[in-house]
Design a protein around this motif. Sequence first.
Motif, PDB file in Angstrom:
ATOM      1  N   ILE A   1       0.881  -1.177   0.000  1.00 19.40           N
ATOM      2  CA  ILE A   1       0.000   0.000   0.000  1.00 19.40           C
ATOM      3  C   ILE A   1       0.919   1.228   0.000  1.00 19.40           C
ATOM      4  CG2 ILE A   1      -1.867   1.207   1.220  1.00 19.40           C
ATOM      5  CD1 ILE A   1      -2.571  -1.545   2.499  1.00 19.40           C
ATOM      6  N   ASP A   2       1.204   1.726  -1.191  1.00 18.44           N
ATOM      7  CA  ASP A   2       2.262   2.725  -1.357  1.00 18.44           C
ATOM      8  C   ASP A   2       2.010   4.031  -0.602  1.00 18.44           C
ATOM      9  OD1 ASP A   2       3.607   0.959  -2.940  1.00 18.44           O
ATOM     10  OD2 ASP A   2       2.819   1.753  -4.824  1.00 18.44           O
ATOM     11  N   ASP A   3       0.750   4.469  -0.533  1.00 19.14           N
ATOM     12  CA  ASP A   3       0.497   5.781   0.078  1.00 19.14           C
ATOM     13  C   ASP A   3       0.646   5.771   1.603  1.00 19.14           C
ATOM     14  OD1 ASP A   3      -1.799   4.380   0.756  1.00 19.14           O
ATOM     15  OD2 ASP A   3      -3.146   6.085   0.448  1.00 19.14           O
ATOM     16  N   MET A   4       1.008   4.602   2.167  1.00 25.79           N
ATOM     17  CA  MET A   4       1.141   4.531   3.620  1.00 25.79           C
ATOM     18  C   MET A   4       2.590   4.552   4.099  1.00 25.79           C
ATOM     19  SD  MET A   4      -1.084   2.023   5.948  1.00 25.79           S
ATOM     20  CE  MET A   4      -0.131   1.829   7.411  1.00 25.79           C
ATOM     21  N   VAL A   5       3.517   4.286   3.194  1.00 22.99           N
ATOM     22  CA  VAL A   5       4.941   4.283   3.566  1.00 22.99           C
ATOM     23  C   VAL A   5       5.331   5.684   4.061  1.00 22.99           C
ATOM     24  CG1 VAL A   5       7.292   3.923   2.727  1.00 22.99           C
ATOM     25  CG2 VAL A   5       5.459   2.422   1.955  1.00 22.99           C
ATOM     26  N   GLU A   6       6.032   5.702   5.197  1.00 21.55           N
ATOM     27  CA  GLU A   6       6.467   6.938   5.872  1.00 21.55           C
ATOM     28  C   GLU A   6       5.298   7.724   6.486  1.00 21.55           C
ATOM     29  OE1 GLU A   6       9.175   9.259   3.517  1.00 21.55           O
ATOM     30  OE2 GLU A   6      10.585   7.598   3.308  1.00 21.55           O
ATOM     31  N   GLU A   7       4.117   7.104   6.560  1.00 25.98           N
ATOM     32  CA  GLU A   7       2.984   7.729   7.244  1.00 25.98           C
ATOM     33  C   GLU A   7       2.846   7.149   8.649  1.00 25.98           C
ATOM     34  OE1 GLU A   7       0.990  10.238   6.094  1.00 25.98           O
ATOM     35  OE2 GLU A   7       2.280  10.322   4.327  1.00 25.98           O
ATOM     36  N   ASP A   8       2.200   7.906   9.541  1.00 29.23           N
ATOM     37  CA  ASP A   8       1.969   7.450  10.913  1.00 29.23           C
ATOM     38  C   ASP A   8       0.831   6.421  10.901  1.00 29.23           C
ATOM     39  OD1 ASP A   8       1.184   7.098  13.565  1.00 29.23           O
ATOM     40  OD2 ASP A   8       1.711   9.135  14.134  1.00 29.23           O
ATOM     41  N   VAL A   9       1.149   5.182  11.260  1.00 29.67           N
ATOM     42  CA  VAL A   9       0.160   4.101  11.176  1.00 29.67           C
ATOM     43  C   VAL A   9      -0.968   4.283  12.200  1.00 29.67           C
ATOM     44  CG1 VAL A   9       1.770   2.440  10.199  1.00 29.67           C
ATOM     45  CG2 VAL A   9       1.528   2.567  12.671  1.00 29.67           C
ATOM     46  N   VAL A  10      -0.648   4.868  13.349  1.00 27.25           N
ATOM     47  CA  VAL A  10      -1.670   5.097  14.375  1.00 27.25           C
ATOM     48  C   VAL A  10      -2.669   6.155  13.903  1.00 27.25           C
ATOM     49  CG1 VAL A  10      -2.091   5.934  16.728  1.00 27.25           C
ATOM     50  CG2 VAL A  10      -0.213   4.345  16.295  1.00 27.25           C
ATOM     51  N   GLU A  11      -2.142   7.209  13.275  1.00 23.12           N
ATOM     52  CA  GLU A  11      -3.018   8.274  12.758  1.00 23.12           C
ATOM     53  C   GLU A  11      -3.989   7.711  11.709  1.00 23.12           C
ATOM     54  OE1 GLU A  11      -2.265  12.352  10.408  1.00 23.12           O
ATOM     55  OE2 GLU A  11      -0.825  11.982  12.027  1.00 23.12           O
ATOM     56  N   CYS A  12      -3.472   6.827  10.832  1.00 26.98           N
ATOM     57  CA  CYS A  12      -4.327   6.197   9.810  1.00 26.98           C
ATOM     58  C   CYS A  12      -5.458   5.410  10.464  1.00 26.98           C
ATOM     59  CB  CYS A  12      -3.499   5.260   8.926  1.00 26.98           C
ATOM     60  SG  CYS A  12      -2.300   6.107   7.879  1.00 26.98           S
ATOM     61  N   LEU A  13      -5.100   4.612  11.501  1.00 25.20           N
ATOM     62  CA  LEU A  13      -6.112   3.815  12.200  1.00 25.20           C
ATOM     63  C   LEU A  13      -7.099   4.718  12.945  1.00 25.20           C
ATOM     64  CD1 LEU A  13      -7.336   1.164  13.251  1.00 25.20           C
ATOM     65  CD2 LEU A  13      -5.576   1.157  15.047  1.00 25.20           C
ATOM     66  N   GLN A  14      -6.552   5.729  13.617  1.00 31.41           N
ATOM     67  CA  GLN A  14      -7.387   6.639  14.410  1.00 31.41           C
ATOM     68  C   GLN A  14      -8.434   7.344  13.521  1.00 31.41           C
ATOM     69  OE1 GLN A  14      -6.181   7.178  18.143  1.00 31.41           O
ATOM     70  NE2 GLN A  14      -8.379   7.076  17.889  1.00 31.41           N
ATOM     71  N   ASN A  15      -8.011   7.802  12.358  1.00 29.94           N
ATOM     72  CA  ASN A  15      -8.930   8.470  11.421  1.00 29.94           C
ATOM     73  C   ASN A  15     -10.033   7.528  10.945  1.00 29.94           C
ATOM     74  OD1 ASN A  15      -7.476  10.833  11.605  1.00 29.94           O
ATOM     75  ND2 ASN A  15      -6.269  10.461   9.746  1.00 29.94           N
ATOM     76  N   ALA A  16      -9.646   6.282  10.674  1.00 27.92           N
ATOM     77  CA  ALA A  16     -10.627   5.294  10.204  1.00 27.92           C
ATOM     78  C   ALA A  16     -11.651   4.980  11.294  1.00 27.92           C
ATOM     79  CB  ALA A  16      -9.913   4.025   9.756  1.00 27.92           C
TER      80      ALA A  16
END
Length: 487
Positions: free
Chosen positions: A185-200
């Motif tokens: 999942i290319d758009d997630m590399v170097e992104e904060d994984v917790v922030e992604c989960l929290q937003n979802a």
Amino acid sequence: MVSCAIAAVMVGRRVQSRKRWWRVVKALDEFEEAASTPVGRLKQVVDAMAVEMHAGLASEGGSKLKMLLTFVDKLPDGSESGIYYALHVGGTEFRITRIELGGQRSILVHDVERKPIPQHLMTRTSEEFFDFIALSMKEFVDQKENNSQLSQIRGKDIGFTFSFPVKQTSVSSGTLIKWTKGFAIDDMVEEDVVECLQNALSGRGLDMNVAALVNESVGTLSVGHFYDEDTVAAVVIGTDTNACYLERADAIIKCQGLLTTSGGMVINMEWGNFWSSHLPRTSYDIDLDAESQNPNDQGFEKMISGMYLGDIVRRVICKMSLVTDVFGPCTSKMLTQFVLSTPLMAAMHEDESPDLSEVAKILEETLDIHDVPLKVRKLIVKVCDVVTRRAARLAASGIVGILKKIGRDGTGGITSGRIRSVESGKMRRTVVAIEGELYTNYTMFREYLNKAVAEILGEEIAPYVILKVTEDGSGIGAALLAATNSA
């Protein structure tokens, strides 16, 4: 005259047969010698591990050991109470865990649900991926909390185990370094994984807080410490392997001035990448490494973890089939990497039938080797034994290396590269939590490891060190860390 000729032929065949047999035995003897782990060599590995740990804490890139900060400075102590959740994403399925803690080191309720991750989501966008996770989480929470009168009581904190390479930036944040295990999942590399989960989660109307981002070995340490406060380190030995331990904050030189409320911090060693010239590396290890997806990487892991042990055995069998025809012609299966899994190797190693029927069955079904004589089957069991004994004893030396670094091995530890000694009368009880199917399910591996730890420490110190099997660090452990770090 004819009878003399027949006798000569028969004698010739016997001589040839004996020569072939000795060639096989010689190949095994050479392997056993190269893979040997006398206690003197293990102690050299212990010292090397302790020194590499110190170097990894002194500077970034100072050692093959990454010695990563986890920002976990407080471990569960058994007083926690309330309802907490954990989410473990680490492969083709994910797992949601719910626990209800009742104080006094008690887990009153423990619910788990596993769900497969649809293949197409492994290569789509981070938004689609985490929305699927969040929706599953919402369904699970709704189902569990409907009938609970405790649904209003602190049921909102989550521990998140994310089993991919992450650079942690706080106890509840970290950026994805790269994907593994078939994810892209290319758009997630170097992104904060917790922030992604929290937003979802917010997008699905779930008012839940990710209180801890957890590595599996840290989760194992968390479970160990919950039940026994003398737990200072944790080791995971399964398909892959890792270790973590509790370090003094002032020993983490690469973060000078690091202040923690407890004065310590859990360090994720990433010990699979440990390397030392004292490790008994054979030609089979060199070939396995060269043909692997990550050559010159994870050297320690390739000698001790479940991913690789079966394949080392396969390689030795291949060599034996090349030096003699004792197995018949070399089969295509015999040449296939990882066709012999470690559980199958363990089944051969622990075959107690008088005719080693399980060994014969596995050789036939897995490697396409038929009609193997009993004495050759015994030789195969010996190969499994050499590989397993070496792996277990090296893992044991890694464990004692950690204890040496923190002064729990009777020598007082290592500080600024100098070894301090301490009287054994001052030894404290030390517990190491161990998780992973190689240790829990493989009796011979466990026995060899336990014996080696006692052998290295010596009879005066060994009684103070306890190795404890711990379960579900990625689920229960993550939920416990959510409780400990709960707002």
